[in-house]
Design an enzyme around this catalytic site. Structure first.
Site, PDB file in Angstrom:
ATOM      1  N   LYS A   1       2.353 -12.507   8.144  1.00 38.20           N
ATOM      2  CA  LYS A   1       2.741 -12.007   6.827  1.00 38.20           C
ATOM      3  C   LYS A   1       4.124 -12.547   6.508  1.00 38.20           C
ATOM      4  CE  LYS A   1       3.255  -7.761   4.111  1.00 38.20           C
ATOM      5  NZ  LYS A   1       3.131  -6.291   4.122  1.00 38.20           N
TER       6      LYS A   1
ATOM      7  N   ASP B   1       2.946   7.343   5.053  1.00 39.39           N
ATOM      8  CA  ASP B   1       2.229   6.589   4.019  1.00 39.39           C
ATOM      9  C   ASP B   1       0.804   6.271   4.471  1.00 39.39           C
ATOM     10  OD1 ASP B   1       1.967   5.506   1.497  1.00 39.39           O
ATOM     11  OD2 ASP B   1       2.774   3.539   2.045  1.00 39.39           O
TER      12      ASP B   1
END
Length: 265
Positions: free
Chosen positions: A38, A135
């Site tokens: 990423k 989250d």
């Protein structure tokens, strides 16, 4: 090296791309193993760099079959690359809402995903000190080729150790509103309060519902309406989503969701 973790220096990129979380992730070959990479811009402020280092070091210290494994970080003057194990099926969110087109998955798949998610959460919440993910949502639950789950994205996670030996409480509002627990909603509305790891349990309750019904239990385009629905805590349990379960299983599923989304879960 950066953030005191090993840097992988040689990466041979390949053309495969897949969705992981909210940004595009490439696949690459690292030491003869296909991994996920990423890429992002290098943090522009000390605060951003500190947050990233905290996330990387937290992930480095977490070892569990259902937590995403970080393998290294590559840094240059203008970019940063995080290297993790490759999750070939992307997130549960994309699988559920795009591949399955919002149709609830077969129960065997849903059960496997829920068991894996619960195992990961149990690991986070029974460590010393405990870790609050903050989250949890289907977008941050990644699927391997065999549909096993890895919990990912620890950018908002916090360890709950306090200097006095007591578990510290949190007061900042963060996460994804559709998965907010009531205590987060009240803080977002300006009320005084605090919260801890149980906000993750509420989020798992929303994920159970989403896997069974195809969408989270609390949704609204207007944030104020969404917050009202969460505080009211009276989600619909569509008959068509639960009739495929045996009578006892349907009752158990409803009770599980209600237990996880109880205010004191």
């Amino acid at each position: 090296s950066i953030c005191s973790i090993t840097v992988a220096r040689t990466i041979s990129c390949v053309s495969l791309k897949l969705h992981s979380g909210t940004s595009m992730t490439d696949a690459a070959v690292l030491r003869h193993e296909t991994v996920a990479i990423k890429r992002m811009a290098f943090p522009s402020t000390d605060a951003e760099l500190t947050r990233l280092c905290r996330e990387v070091n937290l992930m480095r210290g977490l070892t569990h079959p259902n937590l995403l494994t970080i393998l290294g970080v590559c840094a240059s003057n203008d970019s940063l690359t995080i290297i993790t194990e490759l999750m070939t099926r992307g997130s549960i969110y994309h699988w559920l809402h795009k591949d399955c087109r919002g149709v609830p998955p077969p129960l065997t798949y849903a059960l496997r995903m829920l068991i894996d998610t619960a195992a990961a959460l149990a690991h986070l919440h029974t460590r010393s000190p405990r870790v609050a993910h903050r989250d949890l949502k289907t977008l941050n639950l990644l699927l391997a080729a065999d549909y096993s789950v890895r919990v990912a994205d620890f950018g908002l996670s916090q360890t709950l150790a306090a200097a006095d030996g007591y578990e510290r409480k949190l007061t900042d509002v963060c996460g994804t509103p559709e998965y907010f627990a009531p205590e987060l909603v009240r803080l977002a509305q300006g009320d005084a309060g605090e919260y801890g790891a149980p906000v993750d349990c509420w989020a798992v309750g929303c994920i159970v519902y989403e896997l069974l019904c195809g969408a989270p239990p609390f949704q609204a385009k207007d944030e104020a309406v969404l917050y009202y629905k969460i505080l009211e805590n009276s989600p619909d349990f569509p008959k068509q989503s639960f009739e495929r379960l045996a009578h006892g299983q349907a009752n158990d599923a409803v009770e599980l969701i209600r237990a996880l989304t109880a205010s004191d879960a």
